[in-house]
Design a protein around this motif. Structure first.
Motif, PDB file in Angstrom:
ATOM      1  N   HIS A   1       0.820  -1.208   0.000  1.00  7.70           N
ATOM      2  CA  HIS A   1       0.000   0.000   0.000  1.00  7.70           C
ATOM      3  C   HIS A   1       0.852   1.255   0.000  1.00  7.70           C
ATOM      4  O   HIS A   1       0.644   2.110  -0.863  1.00  7.70           O
ATOM      5  CB  HIS A   1      -1.076   0.063   1.095  1.00  7.70           C
TER       6      HIS A   1
ATOM      7  N   HIS B   1      -6.958  -2.484   4.249  1.00 15.35           N
ATOM      8  CA  HIS B   1      -8.126  -2.344   3.371  1.00 15.35           C
ATOM      9  C   HIS B   1      -8.042  -3.277   2.166  1.00 15.35           C
ATOM     10  O   HIS B   1      -9.002  -3.363   1.410  1.00 15.35           O
ATOM     11  CB  HIS B   1      -8.341  -0.880   2.947  1.00 15.35           C
ATOM     12  N   HIS B   2      -6.925  -3.954   1.992  1.00 16.95           N
ATOM     13  CA  HIS B   2      -6.858  -4.957   0.927  1.00 16.95           C
ATOM     14  C   HIS B   2      -7.374  -6.307   1.402  1.00 16.95           C
ATOM     15  O   HIS B   2      -7.427  -7.250   0.638  1.00 16.95           O
ATOM     16  CB  HIS B   2      -5.415  -5.119   0.442  1.00 16.95           C
TER      17      HIS B   2
HETATM   18 CU   LIG Z   1      -4.062   0.034  -0.521  1.00 20.13          CU
END
Ligand SMILES: [Cu+2]
Lengths: 560, 295
Positions: free
Chosen positions: A257, A306-307
């Motif tokens: 990220h 959030h993945h």
């Molecule tokens: Cu991300």
């Protein structure tokens, strides 16, 4: 007028390959990343061609579908690790950073060259892994598929992962070099480069370098562990040996990220240069734009979960990650509003870099907003692993980073090569790429929200119109890229000589000749406000701009 | 301008600027080193908190005295390294040479001890993954065993017969394990195979080598993970020691050549910082791997 510049002094292929000059290293990075981009683009075209028909246009029988998996994996891995991550910092950053700063070189020129050769070796190992048996894991290398040779992924996984491990170190060394250069090599006062006189591109490169240093080692150790898992079966990621595959995802996204900010932040920095220059107005909210880069770098480390919303993460953790994801959108939005406010009532000239900048603004805003959709818990579960994610990612990475890169490339091209390109065909190329991009990826939002899963070699017939439209767009983009390349290459041979400052920009790199001399500045340059465009006057016989007053005189005048 | 300053690169204005840049650079590099190891520390933390039994059992195979000896050696070498920087600053060339040589010797001694440990692990099949197949129980466990079930040398999984299973397990347990399995497949990442639990508590032994009590848990599943983590952490660290020794050898050659002076000693200073970090990482590795108490 002296003709000795960095391109011709000294001469010979050896002097290029062993050069310590940041400008030459930047050019070598540029050539390498563009070559890698063509390769990644080739794989993208194969993917889009395959999806012309519901049952596949190239790989039509089930036993060949694995080749499709290889194609999208190679497209993703090459574009991310060989193009987007080293692209702007390695090519444009290396060339521009010391010039903008008023320094003679980066802090560690030998390390810089070493980092370039690490990039080349990493890239060659990745390409070797393609030849020896292409990887089909997707660019995320999720375990256990990637860690367990018996399930199907091939030995090439270890090789490709090792190549990316080396590329990571190249990225770390570039980041180190940039941070030390910005801290220690700024021209000293009086009339030196203070932190808040730095052009915003440097702020964004600085924030990028912070992420490169803090995140990339985690990728390194993760990939090393993956190799160890495959060779020694250490039982950390592979469930067959007692390992935890979700731990791999945590490790991977802890890097990956922040890595999207390694990719987008430098492009945002380019926007902060191009938009004020072609609006002929100082950047609106300089301090906010500068600090928002750092804010993105810091908050970007706290959102990786959030993945993994549907991957067995606790609800509490998912809620926190979702909240933090919303938070990281704020500094990005601050930047977008400040760019818009910079353009407001500006005297906008639609030169090619500005055209790409406008494309960036439009596409990045869409990409960022769809990111908020994906960051919200309930919607994410619905569109997870669908084309919605693919479209979002391409809007930020292609519409954002790559448009920014193209904008920067056209912006600094006269400085790098000393040649002016032909504006109208270059604008046409930009329009084609923009049109092609939207034709390709807007339908993918619809596909995803209708449930089309990503990474699938075939699809249901009702998705066919969207997919065919999408593939058509890819063709338009291809035309656009060919035209853009032709315009730039043509300028190398037939382009007019560029003046030192063709655009009327106030940052320091435009105060030395185009192309710059070997040692950049023989005397330390006088540093002024990087967005003081009013001080620049058009000199018609040179077809360029020149400072009307030196910064010293100007700052004295403004004090009195 | 650089004619009077032989070590000043042309893009720096002063030796001080060059030194400060190098110092910041090396600190940033050391940050990345710590982060590289942090991935392994994180894996350690995850597995130790999820499976404390594995760590409590398997660490008994490590010889804490050899670990302590190595800790002592590395701390001493950090001291001589730090002193060598001081010697270079004071232009004491001979002292500096001696101290660097001692540091190299300490580093080599550390690696020699590490080699002895690794060799022992190799011989005892205390290895990661499917290669994990120890012939003997950890010393403390073995002491607690009664004599008749102690001698298990030479038994291997491939030996096949249930009676030659390691660790002197009872036949009831052994019968549940197919001898063709070359390593123990887990039930799940956190799962403990109920077949492994010996119901007869009286025949168990203490997990603690500090205070043996007559109850020993059976060997946990996936004990090999401990050795995976052990070899990765100490192996990566040993590679760093090796790099450090090479760097210090290079410094030694340059010192004897007379390259350094009170005005120019940056390479010694920076290498010393690197060496301290390598030392520091070991200071964390030692208690985390060797000194695990009863949990
Ligand atoms: Cu991300």
């Amino acid at each position: 007028m002296t003709t000795a510049n960095y391109l011709t002094h000294p001469r010979g292929i050896r002097s290029w390959l062993l050069t310590l000059d940041h400008k030459r290293i930047g050019i070598m990075y540029l050539v390498s990343t563009l070559a890698a981009f063509s390769l990644g683009g080739l794989f993208a075209m194969i993917v889009r061609t395959q999806l012309l028909s519901p049952n596949g246009a190239i790989f039509t029988v089930a036993k060949d579908y694995d080749h499709y998996n290889q194609m999208f994996t190679l497209h993703g891995a090459i574009m991310i690790f060989l193009v987007l991550i080293p692209g702007v910092p390695g090519a444009l950053g290396n060339f521009v950073l010391p010039l903008m700063l008023g320094a003679r070189d980066v802090a560690f020129p030998r390390l810089n060259l070493f980092s370039y050769y690490l990039y080349v070796s990493g890239a060659l190992i990745v390409i070797l892994s393609i030849i020896l048996g292409a990887v089909d894991t997707g660019w995320t290398f999720y375990t256990p598929y990637s860690s367990d040779p018996d399930i199907g992924s091939r030995d090439a996984v270890s090789l490709m992962v090792f190549g990316i491990f080396i590329l990571g170190f190249s990225s770390i060394l570039t980041g180190m070099n940039f941070i030390v250069t910005i801290h220690k090599l700024r021209p000293s006062p009086p009339n030196g480069m203070t932190w808040f006189r730095m052009p915003l591109f440097l702020w964004s490169l600085y924030a990028t370098a912070v992420i490169q240093i803090l995140a990339t080692p985690i990728l390194g150790i993760t990939l090393l562990l993956l190799i160890m898992e495959r060779t020694l079966h250490v039982g950390i990621f592979s469930p067959r040996f007692g390992g935890d595959p979700i731990l791999f995802q945590h490790f991977f996204w802890f890097y990956s990220h922040p890595a999207v900010y390694i990719m987008i932040l430098p492009a945002m920095g380019i926007m902060s240069e191009v938009i004020p220059t072609f609006s002929r107005k100082p950047i609106f909210g300089y301090h906010f734009v500068a600090i928002s880069s750092l804010a993105i770098a810091i908050i970007g480390f706290l959102v990786w979960g959030h993945h993994m919303f549907p991957n067995g993460q606790s609800t509490l953790l998912s809620t926190i990650f979702s909240f933090l994801t919303m938070c990281v959108a704020i500094p990005s939005a601050i930047k977008v509003w400040n760019w818009l406010a910079t353009m407001y009532k500006g005297s906008i000239s639609l030169k090619t870099p500005m055209c790409y900048a406008l494309a960036f603004l439009f596409l990045f805003t869409l990409g960022g907003l769809s990111g908020i959709y994906l960051g919200s818990l309930s919607l994410n579960v619905h569109v997870h692993d669908t084309y919605f994610v693919v479209a979002h990612f391409h809007f930020v990475m292609f519409g954002g980073t790559l448009m920014g890169f193209l904008s920067g490339l056209h912006y600094w091209w006269p400085k790098m090569t000393g040649k002016l390109y032909n504006e109208n065909p270059a604008r046409l190329a930009c329009a084609l790429i923009f049109l092609g991009f939207n034709t390709t990826f807007l339908p993918q939002f619809l596909l995803g929200s209708h449930g089309m899963p990503r990474r699938s070699a075939t699809y249901l017939p009702e998705f066919a119109p969207y997919h065919i439209l999408s593939s058509l767009g890819a063709g338009i983009q291809l035309l656009g890229f060919i035209l853009a390349a032709a315009v730039l290459i043509h300028s190398l041979f037939r382009g007019r000589q560029s003046p030192p400052n063709p655009w009327g920009a106030a940052t320091l790199e435009w105060s030395c000749p185009s192309p710059p001399p070997h040692d950049n500045f023989s005397t330390p340059p006088l540093v002024g406000d990087p967005y003081d465009h009013a001080n620049l006057v058009w000199i018609s016989d040179q077809e360029g701009y020149r400072r009307s007053q030196e910064p010293e005189a100007r700052s004295q005048k403004s004090q009195t | 301008m650089s004619t009077t300053q032989p070590h000043l690169a042309s893009h720096f204005n002063s030796p001080q600027q060059q030194f400060d840049s190098g110092k910041l650079g090396i600190w940033l590099f050391l940050t990345t080193e710590i982060l590289l190891f942090s991935g392994l520390f994180c894996a350690y933390a995850v597995y130790r908190s999820n499976h404390p039994d594995i760590f409590a059992f398997a660490h008994q195979y490590l010889n804490k005295w050899l670990g302590a000896l190595n800790t002592l050696i590395l701390i001493s070498s950090s001291f001589t390294m730090a002193w060598s920087v001081r010697a270079a600053q004071l232009n004491q060339k001979n002292l500096c040479t001696t101290l660097l040589a001692i540091t190299i010797l300490c580093g080599s001694a550390f690696l020699s001890v590490k080699y002895i440990e690794y060799k022992n692990k190799w011989q005892e099949h205390l290895l990661p993954g499917p290669r994990y197949n120890p012939r003997e129980l950890p010393p403390a466990e073995a002491e607690a065993l009664d004599d008749q079930s102690r001698d298990r040398k030479g038994a291997t999984w491939e030996g096949g017969a249930a009676s030659t299973l390691p660790h002197g397990r009872s036949l009831t347990v052994a019968a549940l394990i197919p001898p063709t399995e070359t390593f123990r497949a887990p039930i799940g990442p956190a799962g403990l195979n109920p077949a492994w639990v010996d119901n007869d508590r009286s025949s168990r032994f203490s997990m603690s080598w500090l205070a043996p009590t007559p109850s020993l848990e059976p060997e946990p599943n996936n004990t090999h993970i401990f050795f995976g983590i052990y070899f990765l952490m100490t192996g990566l660290h040993a590679i760093h020691v090796l790099v450090g020794i090479s760097l210090i050898t290079w410094l030694l050659l340059r010192t004897t050549r007379g390259d350094f002076s009170p005005q120019y000693f940056a390479p010694i200073d920076f290498t010393a910082l690197y060496w301290h970090i390598v030392d520091l990482i070991w200071i964390f590795l030692f208690p985390l791997l060797y000194l695990i108490g009863n949990t």
